[in-house]
Structures are given as C-alpha cells and as structure tokens.
Design a protein around this motif. Structure first.
Motif, PDB file in Angstrom:
ATOM      1  N   ILE A 199       0.956  -1.380  -0.044  1.00 59.12           N
ATOM      2  CA  ILE A 199       0.141  -0.307  -0.009  1.00 59.12           C
ATOM      3  C   ILE A 199       0.841   1.225  -0.103  1.00 59.12           C
ATOM      4  CG2 ILE A 199      -1.951  -0.942   0.930  1.00 59.12           C
ATOM      5  CD1 ILE A 199      -0.949   0.377   3.553  1.00 59.12           C
ATOM      6  N   ILE A 259      -7.434   3.539   1.592  1.00 56.64           N
ATOM      7  CA  ILE A 259      -6.540   2.460   0.971  1.00 56.64           C
ATOM      8  C   ILE A 259      -7.309   1.554   0.057  1.00 56.64           C
ATOM      9  CG2 ILE A 259      -5.506   0.149   1.512  1.00 56.64           C
ATOM     10  CD1 ILE A 259      -4.749   1.517   4.357  1.00 56.64           C
ATOM     11  N   HIS A 280      -6.303   1.037  -3.855  1.00 58.77           N
ATOM     12  CA  HIS A 280      -5.856  -0.197  -4.118  1.00 58.77           C
ATOM     13  C   HIS A 280      -6.810  -1.224  -4.579  1.00 58.77           C
ATOM     14  CE1 HIS A 280      -1.932   1.087  -2.982  1.00 58.77           C
ATOM     15  NE2 HIS A 280      -2.380   1.736  -1.715  1.00 58.77           N
TER      16      HIS A 280
END
Lengths: 196, 204
Positions: A69, A187, A191
């Motif tokens: 990440i 996040i 992603h």
C-alpha cells in the motif's frame, strides 16, 4: 581513572551489547513467523469474524493475500494482509486492518467492505494501547461502533468531518478509530484492483 | 559437591526469595490471582535467573566493576526479551495474561540482586545452583500464594473447579488487597515455623 581503564570499559560494554544485539535479532527472526501466525489466529481472526456481517463459505484467513500500500520513509514497501470473504467463489466482502492515532499510540481497526454494495460492512478493534476504563469505553459503546456500519465509501468519516459522533470522555480514542476507518477507505479506493 | 547442594537448597527454604528477602514483590502480588499465570511468570524468572547467573559468573573476571551494573542489565534485559518473544510465539494465551509483567522481569530486584550479591563473586557451578534454587524457590512461593488466592477467591485451581458449585468465591482474594493480606499471613507462618525449629535444634 587511567586511559587504559576507560578503553577497557568501553570495549567490554561494546562487545556485550554487540553480541546480545546480534543474538536477539536471531531470536526475533526465528520466532517472527510463529508470532505472526499467533497474532492472526488470536487477534485478527476474532476481529474479522465480528466485522464480517455477510454470509460466506470460505476461510478468509486461509485465503488471505498481501498487498503493497505504499512505501515507508526508508523506501521499504508497506504490506497489508487482505482477507476476502467469498460466497460460491465470488468475493462478497473484504476485510483488512487500518491504523489511526488515538490518545496513546495507534489503534488497529479491522474493517470490512461490502464489494457489491460498495459500502463499509462493519468494524472491530484489533490492537490498541488506550487507557483501560477511559479510552476503551469507546470500544464498548455500541452506538459509536455501529455508526460505521454500512456507511457509503464517499462519506467523510474523519474526525471533524461532521459525520461521526465521538464518545464523551473518549474523544481522542473515538477520533483514532474514525481516522483508522477513513484511512482504510482510502486504502481500499486506491488499491481496489489489487485487493479484489 | 556439598557446597553445590547447599547453594541450591538455600533458595528453597532458608533464603526463599519473596519471604526472606521480600524482593520482587510487585509481580508477586500482581500475577498470583491465578495459578497458571504464577507458574508462567515463575518459569520465565527461572530462565532469566539461570542465564544471568551463568553469564555473570563466567565473565566475572572480565567485567570491570565500575560498569558491572550496566553489563548485568544488558544481559538480564536480553534474556527477558528472549522469554517475551518465545512466549508470544509459543504460549500466546499466557503471554496475553501476563502482558506487562514479562518485560518487567528486567527490573525484578531478585535477579539483579543475585547477580550482584552472588554470581559476580562465585564460580560458575555454584552460580548455576544458586540461580536454579532461587528460581525454583521463587516459583514455588508464587504457586503456593496463587493456589490460596485462586481456591479461596474463585473456587478453582489451575482453572479446575475444586470448591462445591454453590461456592460463590471470595472476591477480595482475587484483588490486590487480598494479595497483601495473603502474603502477610504467609510471611507470619513462615517466620513462626522457623522460630520454632530454631528454638528446638541448634540454630542453622
């Protein structure tokens, strides 16, 4: 005190700390996998179970995968484990951890995201160092914990955003949880392809 | 040979750590609410005591006396860290119960006390015997104290029900004040017994 004595003292201390430092890092390397495993089964798995509000028929812990990440200040990749919950082979929800600063260090929050609905599922606390009986009342407050349920991913849940009610007397802790959730959502958005 | 036996057995009664020296009481009071946590901490202390006594005694001629305390602390702290990592890796439930008390073994006066008072002056085999004896004495005291507190306080021993089901438990003994009361009573009993035995035979 002669110069010889001083040199000897410096030498002895350096050797002792050096040898022990090396030995400790060996022990750390040797136990790392086992500790990771213990943490997953004893902290993350129960939290994930509480945070997964949908039906699933796989073992999310077993099917977990690791995503990158970002990088930390030294340029090393930061990894995060993602736990997919599947129903008939299709991912219905994903769970992962995010962290937010509370009153006393980071609060770890396991949050789940419902893939189909594109909303939050639920949250559960994994690790924290908040003051027992003061900050921790936020974790036991169902009204506070449940307000994250099924929220849209486009709602600003960060503290001061006006969409999360903090618990009186545990403001820093509440903010830490909210920060962690908001960070988790970011996040996920960033992603999404890696996670799914 | 008899010297080894002497150094070993003195830790079991004559100089049993928590009662004779009244050292390291903080963890003694804190972890003895259940037998399993008392035993867990005791085993950790035995290991750390053995490591620190052996190493301090082995290198006693090489450690300059001006920096002996930092060297002892480095040795003790590293041994404690090993215990902590091992416990987290292989005995996770115990690790969760003991929590902060594992790293706090570092500042247990008993361990530094043995390094300072015994191991830095004596040969390795004697230091090992001393460490083992003191460690077992410490653990035994913890387990006895924890047994009394757990049986009276919760009606269980090692998690097993020993009192009749109707027994509700005596909460005071599970709490810190109960630990103080219990420790005080045990101290009194031990002093009473040694007073009696000393009067009877020649003083040892």
């Amino acid at each position: 005190m002669t110069a010889r004595e001083i040199v000897r003292m410096v030498l002895v201390l350096t050797i002792v700390t050096g040898i022990w430092g090396g030995l400790l890092s060996l022990v750390k390397i040797a136990t790392e996998d086992q500790i990771q495993y213990q943490r997953i089964t004893n902290i993350k798995a129960p939290a994930l179970k509480r945070a997964l509000t949908v039906e699933y028929d796989n073992d999310p812990i077993k099917d977990r995968k690791t995503i990158v990440i970002g990088t930390d200040s030294k340029g090393k990749p930061i990894e995060r484990a993602v736990f997919p919950a599947k129903q008939k082979g299709k991912i219905v929800a994903v769970g992962f951890e995010a962290y937010g600063g509370g009153y006393e260090g980071d609060i770890g929050v396991m949050l789940t995201i419902l893939v189909e609905e594109d909303t939050l599922g639920s949250i559960a606390i994994t690790t924290h160092t908040e003051t027992p009986g003061v900050g921790t009342i936020a974790f036991q407050n169902d009204t506070f914990m449940n307000q994250f349920k099924n929220r849209s991913l486009n709602t600003n849940l960060s503290p001061g955003g006006g969409n999360v009610d903090a618990v009186t007397g545990a403001t820093y802790t509440s903010d830490g949880v909210a920060k962690a959730v908001q960070q988790g959502i970011e996040i996920y958005k960033k992603h999404k392809e890696d996670i799914l | 040979m008899s010297r080894i036996v002497d150094e070993f057995t003195k830790g079991l009664w004559k100089e049993i750590p928590p009662f004779r020296f009244v050292l390291g009481l903080c963890p003694v009071l804190a972890v003895t609410s259940s037998v399993s946590s008392a035993l867990g901490l005791g085993c950790g202390v035995i290991f750390v005591l053995m490591v620190s006594n052996t190493l301090v005694s082995t290198f006693r001629h090489h450690i300059p006396s001006k920096i002996r305390v930092p060297v002892f602390i480095v040795i003790i702290a590293s041994a404690v860290t090993i215990v902590e990592l091992m416990m987290e890796a292989y005995f996770y439930s115990l690790y969760e119960v003991l929590g902060i008390w594992i790293p706090l073994i570092v500042v247990n006066c008993l361990i530094l006390g043995r390094a300072e008072a015994f191991a830095r002056k004596e040969a390795v085999h004697l230091a090992v015997a001393d460490g083992l004896g003191m460690g077992i004495g410490f653990t035994t005291s913890l387990v006895v104290l924890a047994s009394i507190r757990e049986v009276i306080g919760a009606g269980t021993w090692f998690g097993l029900q020993v009192m009749p089901k109707a027994y509700l438990g005596f909460e005071l003994f599970q709490r810190p004040p109960g630990a103080f009361i219990c420790l005080g009573l045990m101290l009194a009993v031990i002093n009473f017994i040694s007073l009696k035995t000393e009067k009877k035979g020649a003083a040892c």
